[in-house]
Scaffold this motif. Structure first.
Motif, PDB file in Angstrom:
ATOM      1  N   ARG A 224       0.869  -1.135  -0.047  1.00 46.11           N
ATOM      2  CA  ARG A 224       0.110  -0.069   0.004  1.00 46.11           C
ATOM      3  C   ARG A 224       0.789   1.191  -0.047  1.00 46.11           C
ATOM      4  NH1 ARG A 224      -3.397   0.886   5.253  1.00 46.11           N
ATOM      5  NH2 ARG A 224      -1.683   2.187   5.732  1.00 46.11           N
ATOM      6  N   LEU A 225       0.941   2.012  -1.158  1.00 47.54           N
ATOM      7  CA  LEU A 225       1.652   3.321  -1.308  1.00 47.54           C
ATOM      8  C   LEU A 225       0.841   4.406  -0.839  1.00 47.54           C
ATOM      9  CD1 LEU A 225       4.219   4.619  -2.418  1.00 47.54           C
ATOM     10  CD2 LEU A 225       2.730   4.708  -4.624  1.00 47.54           C
ATOM     11  N   SER A 226       1.317   5.204   0.083  1.00 50.01           N
ATOM     12  CA  SER A 226       0.754   6.510   0.215  1.00 50.01           C
ATOM     13  C   SER A 226       1.548   7.697  -0.301  1.00 50.01           C
ATOM     14  CB  SER A 226       0.520   6.710   1.856  1.00 50.01           C
ATOM     15  OG  SER A 226      -0.164   8.041   2.036  1.00 50.01           O
ATOM     16  N   VAL A 227       0.819   8.437  -1.064  1.00 44.49           N
ATOM     17  CA  VAL A 227       1.507   9.287  -1.910  1.00 44.49           C
ATOM     18  C   VAL A 227       1.649  10.782  -1.247  1.00 44.49           C
ATOM     19  CG1 VAL A 227       1.464  10.490  -4.103  1.00 44.49           C
ATOM     20  CG2 VAL A 227       1.031   7.977  -4.000  1.00 44.49           C
ATOM     21  N   GLY A 228       2.715  11.384  -1.032  1.00 49.67           N
ATOM     22  CA  GLY A 228       2.756  12.518  -0.488  1.00 49.67           C
ATOM     23  C   GLY A 228       2.816  13.837  -1.278  1.00 49.67           C
ATOM     24  N   LEU A 229       3.391  14.806  -1.046  1.00 47.29           N
ATOM     25  CA  LEU A 229       3.676  16.071  -1.897  1.00 47.29           C
ATOM     26  C   LEU A 229       4.930  16.056  -2.640  1.00 47.29           C
ATOM     27  CD1 LEU A 229       1.941  18.672   0.413  1.00 47.29           C
ATOM     28  CD2 LEU A 229       1.020  17.178  -1.296  1.00 47.29           C
ATOM     29  N   GLU A 230       5.774  15.135  -2.503  1.00 49.79           N
ATOM     30  CA  GLU A 230       7.122  15.055  -3.107  1.00 49.79           C
ATOM     31  C   GLU A 230       7.030  15.523  -4.894  1.00 49.79           C
ATOM     32  OE1 GLU A 230       6.310  12.622  -1.486  1.00 49.79           O
ATOM     33  OE2 GLU A 230       7.524  12.329   0.169  1.00 49.79           O
ATOM     34  N   ASP A 231       7.939  15.997  -5.305  1.00 49.98           N
ATOM     35  CA  ASP A 231       8.206  16.075  -6.790  1.00 49.98           C
ATOM     36  C   ASP A 231       7.358  14.665  -7.212  1.00 49.98           C
ATOM     37  OD1 ASP A 231       8.742  15.734  -9.472  1.00 49.98           O
ATOM     38  OD2 ASP A 231      10.342  17.443  -9.236  1.00 49.98           O
ATOM     39  N   PRO A 232       6.665  14.480  -8.204  1.00 48.79           N
ATOM     40  CA  PRO A 232       6.298  13.177  -8.522  1.00 48.79           C
ATOM     41  C   PRO A 232       7.536  12.405  -9.016  1.00 48.79           C
ATOM     42  CG  PRO A 232       4.687  14.614  -9.476  1.00 48.79           C
ATOM     43  CD  PRO A 232       5.740  15.430  -8.645  1.00 48.79           C
ATOM     44  N   HIS A 233       8.460  12.930  -9.564  1.00 48.82           N
ATOM     45  CA  HIS A 233       9.671  12.125 -10.351  1.00 48.82           C
ATOM     46  C   HIS A 233      10.382  11.609  -9.230  1.00 48.82           C
ATOM     47  CE1 HIS A 233       8.832  15.050 -13.710  1.00 48.82           C
ATOM     48  NE2 HIS A 233       9.133  14.026 -14.217  1.00 48.82           N
ATOM     49  N   GLU A 234      10.446  12.048  -8.152  1.00 42.56           N
ATOM     50  CA  GLU A 234      11.170  11.414  -6.778  1.00 42.56           C
ATOM     51  C   GLU A 234      10.666  10.154  -6.436  1.00 42.56           C
ATOM     52  OE1 GLU A 234      11.863  13.767  -3.166  1.00 42.56           O
ATOM     53  OE2 GLU A 234      12.153  15.580  -4.622  1.00 42.56           O
ATOM     54  N   ILE A 235       9.376  10.156  -6.409  1.00 42.50           N
ATOM     55  CA  ILE A 235       8.460   8.848  -6.153  1.00 42.50           C
ATOM     56  C   ILE A 235       8.864   7.863  -7.180  1.00 42.50           C
ATOM     57  CG2 ILE A 235       6.243   8.163  -5.123  1.00 42.50           C
ATOM     58  CD1 ILE A 235       5.416  10.916  -4.936  1.00 42.50           C
ATOM     59  N   VAL A 236       8.601   8.409  -8.627  1.00 45.64           N
ATOM     60  CA  VAL A 236       8.777   7.427  -9.731  1.00 45.64           C
ATOM     61  C   VAL A 236      10.055   6.785  -9.525  1.00 45.64           C
ATOM     62  CG1 VAL A 236       8.996   7.339 -12.180  1.00 45.64           C
ATOM     63  CG2 VAL A 236       7.097   8.668 -11.114  1.00 45.64           C
ATOM     64  N   GLU A 237      11.141   7.626  -9.233  1.00 39.11           N
ATOM     65  CA  GLU A 237      12.432   6.934  -9.269  1.00 39.11           C
ATOM     66  C   GLU A 237      12.489   5.993  -8.090  1.00 39.11           C
ATOM     67  OE1 GLU A 237      15.658   9.941  -8.585  1.00 39.11           O
ATOM     68  OE2 GLU A 237      15.066  10.820 -10.478  1.00 39.11           O
ATOM     69  N   ALA A 238      11.862   6.218  -7.145  1.00 39.89           N
ATOM     70  CA  ALA A 238      11.929   5.328  -5.820  1.00 39.89           C
ATOM     71  C   ALA A 238      11.087   3.973  -6.099  1.00 39.89           C
ATOM     72  CB  ALA A 238      11.160   5.821  -4.487  1.00 39.89           C
ATOM     73  N   LEU A 239      10.122   4.133  -6.700  1.00 37.87           N
ATOM     74  CA  LEU A 239       9.431   2.908  -7.209  1.00 37.87           C
ATOM     75  C   LEU A 239      10.020   2.324  -8.175  1.00 37.87           C
ATOM     76  CD1 LEU A 239       5.603   4.357  -7.768  1.00 37.87           C
ATOM     77  CD2 LEU A 239       6.578   2.688  -5.990  1.00 37.87           C
ATOM     78  N   ASP A 240      10.745   2.795  -9.061  1.00 33.19           N
ATOM     79  CA  ASP A 240      11.557   2.237 -10.206  1.00 33.19           C
ATOM     80  C   ASP A 240      12.604   1.430  -9.528  1.00 33.19           C
ATOM     81  OD1 ASP A 240      12.099   1.934 -12.762  1.00 33.19           O
ATOM     82  OD2 ASP A 240      13.639   3.373 -12.897  1.00 33.19           O
ATOM     83  N   ARG A 241      13.414   1.998  -8.444  1.00 36.56           N
ATOM     84  CA  ARG A 241      14.160   1.384  -7.782  1.00 36.56           C
ATOM     85  C   ARG A 241      13.860   0.131  -7.205  1.00 36.56           C
ATOM     86  NH1 ARG A 241      16.812   6.121  -6.703  1.00 36.56           N
ATOM     87  NH2 ARG A 241      15.406   6.498  -4.926  1.00 36.56           N
ATOM     88  N   GLY A 242      12.716   0.337  -6.647  1.00 33.99           N
ATOM     89  CA  GLY A 242      12.046  -0.956  -5.810  1.00 33.99           C
ATOM     90  C   GLY A 242      11.734  -2.040  -6.566  1.00 33.99           C
ATOM     91  N   LEU A 243      11.307  -1.609  -8.005  1.00 26.46           N
ATOM     92  CA  LEU A 243      10.707  -2.656  -8.885  1.00 26.46           C
ATOM     93  C   LEU A 243      11.715  -3.527 -10.019  1.00 26.46           C
ATOM     94  CD1 LEU A 243       7.527  -0.754 -10.106  1.00 26.46           C
ATOM     95  CD2 LEU A 243       7.580  -3.047  -8.573  1.00 26.46           C
ATOM     96  N   ARG A 244      12.885  -2.835  -9.894  1.00 24.28           N
ATOM     97  CA  ARG A 244      13.843  -3.548 -10.683  1.00 24.28           C
ATOM     98  C   ARG A 244      14.375  -5.014 -10.268  1.00 24.28           C
ATOM     99  NH1 ARG A 244      18.264   1.204 -10.445  1.00 24.28           N
ATOM    100  NH2 ARG A 244      17.096   2.687 -11.348  1.00 24.28           N
ATOM    101  N   THR A 245      13.966  -5.776 -11.230  1.00 22.30           N
ATOM    102  CA  THR A 245      14.086  -7.097 -11.045  1.00 22.30           C
ATOM    103  C   THR A 245      15.632  -7.631 -10.781  1.00 22.30           C
ATOM    104  OG1 THR A 245      13.855  -7.556 -13.253  1.00 22.30           O
ATOM    105  CG2 THR A 245      11.925  -8.011 -11.878  1.00 22.30           C
ATOM    106  N   THR A 246      16.547  -6.816 -11.496  1.00 20.12           N
ATOM    107  CA  THR A 246      17.980  -7.247 -11.505  1.00 20.12           C
ATOM    108  C   THR A 246      18.587  -5.746 -11.019  1.00 20.12           C
ATOM    109  OG1 THR A 246      17.503  -8.539 -13.265  1.00 20.12           O
ATOM    110  CG2 THR A 246      19.782  -8.283 -12.873  1.00 20.12           C
ATOM    111  N   GLU A 247      19.631  -5.892 -10.166  1.00 26.17           N
ATOM    112  CA  GLU A 247      20.392  -4.690  -9.750  1.00 26.17           C
ATOM    113  C   GLU A 247      21.007  -4.017 -10.801  1.00 26.17           C
ATOM    114  OE1 GLU A 247      20.385  -2.882  -7.280  1.00 26.17           O
ATOM    115  OE2 GLU A 247      19.217  -4.096  -6.157  1.00 26.17           O
ATOM    116  N   GLY A 248      20.648  -2.749 -11.185  1.00 28.78           N
ATOM    117  CA  GLY A 248      21.522  -2.029 -12.240  1.00 28.78           C
ATOM    118  C   GLY A 248      20.852  -2.006 -13.722  1.00 28.78           C
TER     119      GLY A 248
END
Ligand code: PLP
Length: 362
Positions: free
Chosen positions: A335-359
């Motif tokens: 469950r993701l709760s979305v705050g007031l950060e720049d949306p790109h920052e959250i996209v980057e965090a999600l992207d990092r989390g979802l990467r199936t292979t490091e790098g």
């Protein structure tokens, strides 16, 4: 405009209210709390508003004040419910007060054809029906107006928890509900630094019972949190609008990711923001694989996406349902709760989390 903070536990000697006035003792009433209640009065649109120490104490005050209604008849709760309310129903309503609780299948409440639910009300004859206007964490929205109308045909009082949807998306009192409760710990406060609850309704006598109950058990909101809440309410609509806009974008983005099996976000409706919570399930053939996917996601987002059980704050956060509720079948659900950060920052965090292979960029 936020009023002054009055933190006195009792009126001073010179006060004319000493000897029974509304502010003679802060457990009965406090001017700061009253001022914020007045601020909230237009929000829920009822005849009375009452601030309590938390969302759970708001639920407790509402349900306790309804205890005399249809005494002896059972109370009905949906079988999919915020776990804190479920535990209140089991431990307090059944365990301490001896009121029988009947569980209504959410499939009946959410069905287009509500005749099975109407049949259930006719058979089980509950006195009180508790509903969530948007369920936590799967964000289902029942047809509230039709459910309330059916309930009233059977003399059932309806209490609606509006925490997830907030008054911006749903106005339960305007749809006929008898009482609305909201955890202001979430979006209304919105800064992750206070706990508060709101109860509001139409019937004045019921409002008096809620107030007397709050005074008896001492669950009035403390003046410091009331004061802070009063200030935060000024930016609520802006915050909720922005959180909803970002969340809707992220829900669409998550739905397009190969690592994500399913996304839950409220259906778009013109002029009705869907809120800042997005729930999604990571792909994985077995519960073990999905549990491991969640562990890896949380490890990769540590430091960029805080892990918090709450939601609705200006800072984005994430929590996994298996840890939160312990329910079987919840493995892999975040469950993701979305705050007031720049949306790109959250996209980057999600992207990092979802990467199936490091790098490898997702
Ligand atoms: C839908 C819902 N209702 C009520 C509550 C209880 O609110 P509080 O934690 O302020 O007591 C919560 C808390 O998470 C919630 O999510």
């Amino acid at each position: 405009v936020v009023g002054r903070l009055n933190e006195q536990s009792g009126a001073d000697r010179a006060s004319p209210s000493l000897g029974g006035g509304p502010y003679a003792y802060a457990r009965f009433g406090n001017p700061t709390v009253d001022a914020v209640e007045a601020q909230l009065a237009t929000v829920d649109g009822g005849g009375w508003t009452c601030l309590t120490a938390s969302g759970m104490s708001a639920i407790d005050a509402a349900l306790s004040a309804l205890q005399p209604h249809g005494r002896g008849r059972p109370w009905m709760f949906p079988d999919e419910l915020y776990p804190g309310t479920r535990s209140y129903a089991e431990r307090v309503v059944v365990g301490l007060r001896g009121t029988v609780v009947a569980w209504a299948p959410v499939s009946e409440l959410a069905a287009e054809d509500l005749s099975a639910f109407a049949g259930r009300l006719g058979r089980e004859r509950p006195a009180v029906l508790f509903l969530e206007s948007m369920s936590n964490p799967f964000l289902h929205e029942p047809a509230l107006e039709r459910l309330v109308a059916i309930a009233h045909e059977h003399d059932v009082a309806v209490v609606v928890d509006n925490t997830m949807a907030t008054h911006v998306r749903c106005q339960p009192l305007a749809l006929g509900a008898d009482v609305v409760v909201t955890s202001a710990t979430k979006y209304l406060g919105g800064h992750g630094d206070l706990m508060a609850g709101v109860v509001a309704g139409h019937d004045r006598e019921l409002g008096e019972r809620v107030r007397r109950y709050r005074a008896s058990v001492g669950s009035i909101l403390n003046p410091f949190d009331a004061y802070a809440l009063g200030g935060y309410l000024e930016s609520f609509a802006l915050r909720f609008g922005r959180q909803s806009a970002t969340a809707a974008e992220l829900a669409a983005l998550l739905a397009g990711r190969p690592e994500v099996a399913q996304v839950w976000y409220p259906a778009p409706a013109p002029g009705l923001p869907g809120g800042g919570v997005v729930t999604f399930r990571l792909r994985g053939a077995t519960p073990e694989v999905r549990t491991e996917a969640v562990r890896a996601f949380l490890a990769r987002t540590e430091g960029s996406l805080p892990y918090t059980a709450s939601f609705g704050a200006i800072e984005s956060s994430v929590v996994d349902l298996a840890t939160l509720s312990g329910q079987p079948g919840s493995e892999g659900v975040l469950r993701l709760s979305v705050g007031l950060e720049d949306p790109h920052e959250i996209v980057e965090a999600l992207d990092r989390g979802l990467r199936t292979t490091e790098g490898v960029p997702g």
